[in-house]
Design a protein around this motif. Structure first.
Motif, PDB file in Angstrom:
ATOM      1  N   ASP B 115      -3.283   1.441   4.382  1.00 51.55           N
ATOM      2  CA  ASP B 115      -3.838   1.017   2.844  1.00 51.55           C
ATOM      3  C   ASP B 115      -4.292   2.557   2.152  1.00 51.55           C
ATOM      4  O   ASP B 115      -4.571   2.368   1.027  1.00 51.55           O
ATOM      5  CB  ASP B 115      -5.017   0.401   3.122  1.00 51.55           C
ATOM      6  CG  ASP B 115      -4.035  -1.438   3.206  1.00 51.55           C
ATOM      7  OD1 ASP B 115      -3.271  -1.446   2.877  1.00 51.55           O
ATOM      8  OD2 ASP B 115      -4.940  -2.235   3.745  1.00 51.55           O
ATOM      9  N   GLU B 116      -4.742   3.184   2.786  1.00 54.96           N
ATOM     10  CA  GLU B 116      -5.273   4.678   2.339  1.00 54.96           C
ATOM     11  C   GLU B 116      -4.072   5.405   1.874  1.00 54.96           C
ATOM     12  O   GLU B 116      -4.221   6.360   0.977  1.00 54.96           O
ATOM     13  CB  GLU B 116      -6.370   5.437   2.956  1.00 54.96           C
ATOM     14  CG  GLU B 116      -7.695   4.710   3.189  1.00 54.96           C
ATOM     15  CD  GLU B 116      -8.367   4.085   2.083  1.00 54.96           C
ATOM     16  OE1 GLU B 116      -8.376   4.808   0.927  1.00 54.96           O
ATOM     17  OE2 GLU B 116      -8.747   3.040   1.860  1.00 54.96           O
ATOM     18  N   LEU B 119      -0.305   2.520  -1.567  1.00 60.52           N
ATOM     19  CA  LEU B 119      -0.710   1.525  -2.149  1.00 60.52           C
ATOM     20  C   LEU B 119       0.124   0.696  -3.234  1.00 60.52           C
ATOM     21  O   LEU B 119       0.933   1.479  -3.899  1.00 60.52           O
ATOM     22  CB  LEU B 119      -2.257   1.838  -3.200  1.00 60.52           C
ATOM     23  CG  LEU B 119      -3.005   0.788  -3.720  1.00 60.52           C
ATOM     24  CD1 LEU B 119      -3.458  -0.080  -2.457  1.00 60.52           C
ATOM     25  CD2 LEU B 119      -4.127   1.305  -4.425  1.00 60.52           C
ATOM     26  N   ALA B 120       0.318  -0.614  -3.052  1.00 60.03           N
ATOM     27  CA  ALA B 120       1.271  -1.312  -4.233  1.00 60.03           C
ATOM     28  C   ALA B 120       2.480  -0.647  -3.999  1.00 60.03           C
ATOM     29  O   ALA B 120       3.331  -0.517  -5.060  1.00 60.03           O
ATOM     30  CB  ALA B 120       0.780  -1.238  -5.523  1.00 60.03           C
ATOM     31  N   GLU B 122       3.466   2.649  -3.419  1.00 63.08           N
ATOM     32  CA  GLU B 122       3.621   3.948  -3.906  1.00 63.08           C
ATOM     33  C   GLU B 122       2.694   4.801  -2.919  1.00 63.08           C
ATOM     34  O   GLU B 122       1.774   4.327  -2.737  1.00 63.08           O
ATOM     35  CB  GLU B 122       3.299   3.828  -5.309  1.00 63.08           C
ATOM     36  CG  GLU B 122       3.929   3.180  -6.499  1.00 63.08           C
ATOM     37  CD  GLU B 122       5.287   3.787  -6.634  1.00 63.08           C
ATOM     38  OE1 GLU B 122       5.557   5.196  -6.156  1.00 63.08           O
ATOM     39  OE2 GLU B 122       5.961   3.217  -7.536  1.00 63.08           O
ATOM     40  N   LEU B 123       3.062   5.954  -2.870  1.00 64.44           N
ATOM     41  CA  LEU B 123       2.244   7.112  -2.078  1.00 64.44           C
ATOM     42  C   LEU B 123       0.955   7.255  -3.051  1.00 64.44           C
ATOM     43  O   LEU B 123       0.861   7.619  -3.992  1.00 64.44           O
ATOM     44  CB  LEU B 123       3.162   8.355  -1.859  1.00 64.44           C
ATOM     45  CG  LEU B 123       2.360   9.344  -1.178  1.00 64.44           C
ATOM     46  CD1 LEU B 123       2.307   8.735   0.496  1.00 64.44           C
ATOM     47  CD2 LEU B 123       3.285  10.561  -1.277  1.00 64.44           C
ATOM     48  N   GLN B 124      -0.233   6.941  -2.437  1.00 67.74           N
ATOM     49  CA  GLN B 124      -1.224   7.064  -3.133  1.00 67.74           C
ATOM     50  C   GLN B 124      -1.976   8.363  -2.909  1.00 67.74           C
ATOM     51  O   GLN B 124      -2.729   8.767  -3.731  1.00 67.74           O
ATOM     52  CB  GLN B 124      -2.358   5.682  -3.253  1.00 67.74           C
ATOM     53  CG  GLN B 124      -2.931   5.759  -1.819  1.00 67.74           C
ATOM     54  CD  GLN B 124      -4.336   5.024  -1.922  1.00 67.74           C
ATOM     55  OE1 GLN B 124      -5.039   5.084  -2.822  1.00 67.74           O
ATOM     56  NE2 GLN B 124      -4.363   4.123  -0.988  1.00 67.74           N
ATOM     57  N   GLU B 125      -2.127   8.903  -1.787  1.00 70.22           N
ATOM     58  CA  GLU B 125      -2.744   9.885  -1.287  1.00 70.22           C
ATOM     59  C   GLU B 125      -1.786  10.875  -0.673  1.00 70.22           C
ATOM     60  O   GLU B 125      -1.472  10.509   0.421  1.00 70.22           O
ATOM     61  CB  GLU B 125      -4.104   9.596  -0.725  1.00 70.22           C
ATOM     62  CG  GLU B 125      -5.008  10.670  -0.224  1.00 70.22           C
ATOM     63  CD  GLU B 125      -5.415  11.345  -1.513  1.00 70.22           C
ATOM     64  OE1 GLU B 125      -6.201  10.898  -2.367  1.00 70.22           O
ATOM     65  OE2 GLU B 125      -4.843  12.534  -1.792  1.00 70.22           O
ATOM     66  N   THR B 126      -1.651  12.118  -1.240  1.00 70.92           N
ATOM     67  CA  THR B 126      -0.857  13.264  -0.353  1.00 70.92           C
ATOM     68  C   THR B 126      -2.067  14.216   0.260  1.00 70.92           C
ATOM     69  O   THR B 126      -1.369  15.031   1.091  1.00 70.92           O
ATOM     70  CB  THR B 126      -0.405  13.936  -1.374  1.00 70.92           C
ATOM     71  OG1 THR B 126      -1.066  14.455  -2.257  1.00 70.92           O
ATOM     72  CG2 THR B 126       0.777  13.043  -2.271  1.00 70.92           C
ATOM     73  N   SER B 127      -3.192  14.253   0.209  1.00 70.66           N
ATOM     74  CA  SER B 127      -4.092  14.889   1.003  1.00 70.66           C
ATOM     75  C   SER B 127      -4.376  14.188   2.239  1.00 70.66           C
ATOM     76  O   SER B 127      -5.044  13.364   2.064  1.00 70.66           O
ATOM     77  CB  SER B 127      -5.231  15.437   0.077  1.00 70.66           C
ATOM     78  OG  SER B 127      -6.343  15.495   0.977  1.00 70.66           O
TER      79      SER B 127
END
Lengths: 999, 161
Positions: B115-116, B119-120, B122-127
């Motif tokens: 979930d981190e 999200l929805a 799409e990639l939400q966090e690349t770090s």
């Protein structure tokens, strides 16, 4: 021993934090030997949970575990809906631990339109306002999954508020939530997004910015024009990302924020499509991305691929296209299947701009086509579909059908069958081939083909090529009859094919006299018997109609019809059928025998389906009746439009009278008659008195709606002239799309000119001959078989360009004739019949090797032969070249253009950059020394792309070592011990469970 | 957009499923059955993509576990492959040499981490660092909450004795 094990398990409970039963369950399911055993275990668990979950006063912690177990059960594919309400309740809890579990469960259980969502909205609203940012995060995650169109307004204000939250994680999720809202219902969030998109775009945190790119991508793909002014700021951001200006933590395997780069490239592709100015601004940065991407790692290749997509989508630039082509070659020649796959895809993109490029990679493409990897094969077939033309359609469709036969997946089979049909319709070299291909498609995918295709096929057989050549038509028909008689032997034909077969046999079975009526009738009787099934009524209907036709033709010809006993039995059976339709048909047939030849001939004329049915709309044969009725005092007929005018007048009157009422009692407006865009095939004079209605099925009665011009328009039939190709044109059809066609043709023309100019006649057509030889030397093991295939697939590449050259004007006639001769020569050399002759003639399809940069470079430096450059030049002044200045000096245009582009870019770019409030990301030295860089980058593109193409091995090892791993030995030992406590031993059925995933 | 994420073991056992597009429970089962039939039978040298119902499924095998993601026809397959790897690296960092067993017993944690990352759809966090930070914050909070809850229940139980 047993006791020891139990003790171990009990110990494990403490260490894992979950209850004993649950661990047991997970373990038991893990060790289940069969699917049935697993089912049984899960069913037991469900029964247990059903009981426990409704008990009063379950401690909350216990309940949390039950919910995790529900998640587990649902994950294994069982219905856990009895517990959904408990999960919903858990989201109301104040304890974050429990709340989070609740949210996790509901996001996994519920779809956005579930009834229970309404019970969560309130909680979500409350949580979005929470002080604790983790609660906000949890709520936002749930929002993304659970909120649908109707509930967006309930949470939108809070989400918008969170866009200004101090924690970047919350801002990021809020942006993602907005993105989701936009996907669900663009209208509700349109104004919010338009207000905020600039603000959030310039967030200090790269994660928020990257989330924002998702939203922007959607916005831009919906309407690129209103965002074109932002092109420069995206170019700047991309440039800064490429230059490692983002914090290091966003690097991925040494590549600077590749995921953000890819998002930006996608956006640039949208913005640059069909916009030369915007594209000009991108060329520099695209070159940078391409140059800096590491071709050794997967992520580098992902970047390169995305770059190729962008380069082929925007307004073309010769140098970039060249680099893209070089990278595509590298993909295709790679050992990795993944890269080959991407290469095939990229090739499909490049040949849209430069169709000749495929020729160079023909052998690689054929390798992929014959690869055992199914995915690769499909992708290659897709590519072939894109590059089909009349010269290679036979080979390609043949391949497709071969592949179609092996398929079981109906989804893809439908797809490929429709492609076969489309190609056959568009490019069929002969009607005979078309019919044969169609038969094959029907035979193997008959149930998946739309019925319209069958009707088209029947019409083709009935009407022939549309030319006045009766002999050819009748030959076509007899060959169709022959082929259908052969196919009938096979069992289990799809009903659509049977329909075609019965119709053709009925109409033309006896036409050429080779088969007797009795034989045809016998075969038709067999059809109905051999194909019992759901469609048996339909099939019997087809058969009896066909028999009727055959009989009537015989009677009309004055012969006596002797019904064979099977046929008589068949008719008798049908006259007692449950289906009234079949009964009627059978009785009609029997009735026919009573009439003499002239009557039967009038009822069912031979080849009647091809005759036009002419209908006089004024229905003159009723005149007498109308007169007599009028004289008896009937109301005269008012035409529809006048009647309508009268009613509207009346209703207006009524409206003015009752306008104060809220309800309207007048009828709805009559629907407007659609204006039919028809091509009149037969125009009828209005004084024509005859009405000739025959009952042939494929013809559609279509009265004209234009009542104002009765004389000229009159009535007509929709009988679209059946030509050889009646399929709709697609993007692949170069000559059909006018602008592309013009560009292509000028391209071809000037290619011809150019070659002529540069070569002084000697190497006009085969300038790449020596390279081809070297290519052949490199791969001596290529079989003659493959080459033959290559020749038949790619051999005709030039013929297309050739024909467009011919049409592109007289001023280039010289060039075109020259080309034409050359093509003829080439066609001769690639004659697929004689592969040995072909092998001995090295000139056949000489592919210039783009990877071979040494030679290429020399060629560019020496003369202006580079076709890409010409292409660029031509695009620049498409308007003038084709008509008046065929010999315009176009070669040095690109450079001029780049300079000016650069200047304008600078002006705009720096202005925009300063408006971005990201201190870290502003390049300090943008003004002047950067310009030198940019120019040299582009200049250097050609010279250095060789290096890019070459396999760079450096950096790979450092990339993998950069990932910091946990303390490996200790932790795995620890884990091992822990799992032994649980009771799972590595020697069990799945020792793999303990393997580190990353090793 | 990513339509769903599946983790399937080599034996065809489901380890994790996450659906970003709406699928009914019946469809989900069908999808899993179809895809495990398609993917588990593929040889090791073949490409990591499968075209499926007009979409593309990108999969990668880690030890005995297959990570599959279904993406749209226009998405970049190689990028998706790296998103999978990104997720696995984060899992590895969190669990310390992650193995299938970790995911079997801690599947809810794998969900939280997923979930981190996504999200929805799409990639939400690349770090990786940011993901690790948020997860750690949640964990410490959970620990605190646990202690609190324990002490509370203790108080209650003692009071009610």
């Amino acid at each position: 021993m047993e006791q020891l094990k139990n003790i171990g398990r009990e110990l494990a409970i403490g260490s894992q934090g979950s209850s004993k039963e649950f661990l047991e369950l997970v373990k038991a399911i893990g060790e289940a030997k069969s699917k049935a055993e697993e089912e049984r275990l899960v069913m037991e668990e469900i029964e247990m949970l059903k009981k426990k979950i409704v008990e009063p006063d379950v401690p909350r912690k216990r309940m949390k575990e039950y919910i995790v177990r529900l998640v587990y059960v649902e994950m294994l594919g069982h219905d856990a809906s009895f517990g959904y309400i408990q999960a919903v309740k858990m989201t109301h809890d104040d304890n974050l631990l429990l709340k989070r579990t609740g949210y996790l469960a509901v996001t996994l259980f519920l779809n956005e339109d579930h009834d229970l969502i309404i019970l969560i909205i309130n909680t979500i609203q409350k949580d979005l306002r929470s002080d604790n940012y983790l609660v906000c995060c949890a709520a936002l995650t749930a929002v993304c999954k659970l909120i649908n169109e109707e509930t967006i307004p309930a949470v939108l204000p809070q989400v918008v508020e969170l866009l200004g939250h101090q924690k970047e994680a919350v801002r990021k999720k809020a942006v993602m939530a907005l993105h989701r809202f936009h996907q669900r219902s663009p209208a509700t969030v349109a104004d919010v997004i338009s207000k905020l998109s600039m603000k959030i775009m310039h967030d200090v945190d790269p994660s928020v910015m990257s989330a924002c790119l998702c939203v922007l991508f959607d916005l831009i793909s919906a309407d690129a024009n209103s965002y074109r002014h932002l092109t420069n700021s995206y170019v700047c951001i991309l440039k800064q990302v490429v230059e490692h200006r983002l914090p290091k933590q966003y690097n991925y395997h040494n590549a600077p924020a590749p995921f953000i780069q890819i998002k930006l490239l996608k956006i640039l592709a949208l913005l640059g499509t069909g916009d030369k100015g915007a594209s000009n601004n991108m060329y520099n940065v695209l070159g940078d991305v391409l140059k800096k991407a590491e071709p050794s790692g997967n992520i580098g290749n992902a970047l390169i691929y995305e770059c190729i997509s962008t380069i082929t989508a925007i307004h073309p630039n010769s140098k970039l296209l060249e680099s893209a082509a070089a990278q595509t070659s590298r993909f295709l020649k790679s050992e990795s299947h993944n890269l080959k796959y991407m290469g095939i895809d990229a090739l499909g993109r490049i040949i849209k701009i430069n169709p000749d490029f495929a020729e160079e990679h023909q052998l690689a493409v054929i390798d992929c086509l014959e690869d055992p990897d199914d995915t690769l094969k499909r992708k290659t077939l897709e590519l072939l579909y894109k590059m089909t033309k009349s010269s290679n359609v036979e080979v390609i469709v043949d391949r497709m059908i071969c592949y179609m036969k092996t398929l079981t997946d109906s989804h893809y089979k439908t797809d490929i069958a429709s492609r076969c049909i489309e190609l056959a319709e568009r490019f069929a070299p002969s009607n005979q081939w078309f019919i044969q291909t169609m038969n094959q498609v029907f035979e193997h995918a008959g149930d998946l083909v739309p019925p319209k295709v069958a009707h088209d096929l029947m019409r083709l057989i009935a009407e022939g090529a549309g030319e006045e050549d009766e002999d050819a038509d009748s030959e076509l028909r007899s060959s169709a009859v022959e082929s259908y008689l052969q196919i009938l032997v096979e069992p289990k034909l799809p009903s659509l094919l049977l329909q075609v077969i019965c119709w053709v046999l009925g109409e033309y079975g006896t036409a050429d006299g080779t088969h007797s009526a009795a034989y045809i009738i016998e075969r038709l009787c067999d059809v109905a018997e051999a194909h019992p099934g759901d469609d048996v009524v339909k099939v019997k209907g087809y058969a009896i109609s066909a028999i009727t036709k055959v009989c009537s033709f015989e009677i009309a010809a004055g012969k006596k019809v002797h019904l064979i006993p099977e046929c008589q039995a068949f008719i008798d059976e049908l006259s007692a059928s449950h289906s009234t339709d079949l009964q009627q048909r059978a009785y009609e047939l029997q009735a026919l025998f009573a009439f003499d030849s002239s009557v039967v001939g009038a009822v069912l004329p031979f080849d009647g389906s091809a005759d036009d049915i002419e209908v006089d709309q004024s229905l003159p044969f009723l005149n007498h009746y109308v007169k007599s009725m009028l004289s008896k005092g009937a109301k005269p007929y008012i035409p529809a439009n006048e009647r309508q005018a009268a009613t509207t007048l009346a209703s207006q009157h009524v409206e003015s009278y009752v306008s104060s009422h809220s309800l309207r009692f007048d009828p709805y407006e009559k629907p407007q008659m659609p204006i039919m865009a028809l091509t009149p095939v037969t125009t009828l004079q209005s004084d024509d008195q005859s009405i000739d209605i025959s009952q042939k099925a494929t013809q559609v009665f279509q009265p004209s709606f234009d009542a104002d011009t009765p004389s000229s328009e009159a009535t007509r039939l929709r009988l679209e002239g059946v030509q050889r190709k009646w399929g709709r044109p697609s993007y692949n059809n170069n000559s059909a799309s006018s602008s592309a066609g013009a560009e292509r043709s000028t391209n071809g023309a000037s290619n011809g000119l150019d070659i002529e100019k540069a070569s002084g006649g000697k190497q006009g057509i085969v300038p790449q001959e020596p390279k081809y030889v070297s290519d052949r030397n490199k791969q001596p093991e290529i079989s003659a078989e493959k080459q033959k295939l290559a020749a038949s697939l790619f051999g005709g590449v030039t013929s297309k360009a050739d024909s467009s050259v011919r049409s592109s004007g007289r001023s280039q006639k010289q060039a075109s004739t020259n080309r034409h001769v050359g093509t003829a020569k080439r066609m001769q050399t690639v004659d697929p019949v004689d592969s040995r002759a072909q092998a001995s003639l090295p000139a056949a399809t000489a592919p210039p090797d783009l990877l071979d940069f040494g030679e290429e470079e020399v060629a560019i430096a020496a003369s202006s032969k580079d076709p890409m450059k010409d292409l660029e030049g031509l695009f620049d002044n498409t308007g003038s070249v084709p008509s008046s200045q065929p010999t315009a000096p176009v070669t040095n245009l690109p450079n001029i253009d780049l300079m000016s582009l650069y200047d304008s870019d600078l002006g705009l770019g720096s202005g925009l950059v300063s408006s971005i409030r990201v201190p870290d990301m502003i390049p300090e030295n943008l003004p002047n020394n950067d310009s030198g860089d940019r120019l040299t980058v582009l200049d250097g593109l050609v010279t250095t792309s060789g290096a890019v193409a070459g396999p760079k091995v450096q950096g790979e090892t450092s990339a993998s070592s950069a990932i910091k791993k946990g303390p490996s030995l200790e932790s795995s030992l620890e884990k091992h011990a822990r799992s032994r406590q649980v009771g799972v031993t590595p020697t069990g059925p799945h020792p793999d469970l303990f393997k580190d995933l990353l090793k | 957009m990513i339509h769903f994420v599946l983790l399937i073991s080599r034996q065809g056992k489901v380890r994790l499923t996450k659906w970003y597009s709406p699928y009914t429970q019946k469809e989900r089962q069908k999808v899993i059955r179809e895809l495990s039939g398609l993917i588990l039978t593929r040889g090791p040298k073949l490409c990591n993509f499968v075209e499926w119902r007009g979409l593309k499924v990108v999969y990668k095998r880690y030890a005995s576990l297959y990570f599959c993601m279904c993406i749209g026809a226009e998405d970049n397959e190689l990028e998706c492959l790296e998103i999978i790897h990104h997720y696995v690296e984060i899992l590895d960092r969190y669990f310390g040499n992650v193995c299938e067993l970790d995911l079997i017993f801690n599947f809810h944690k794998a969900y939280y981490i997923l979930d981190e990352v996504l999200l929805a759809g799409e990639l939400q966090e690349t770090s990786k660092k940011s993901v690790a930070r948020v997860i750690a914050a949640q964990d410490t909070l959970v620990e605190n909450a646990k202690e609190q809850a324990n002490s509370l229940t203790n108080i209650i139980s003692q009071a009610t004795k």
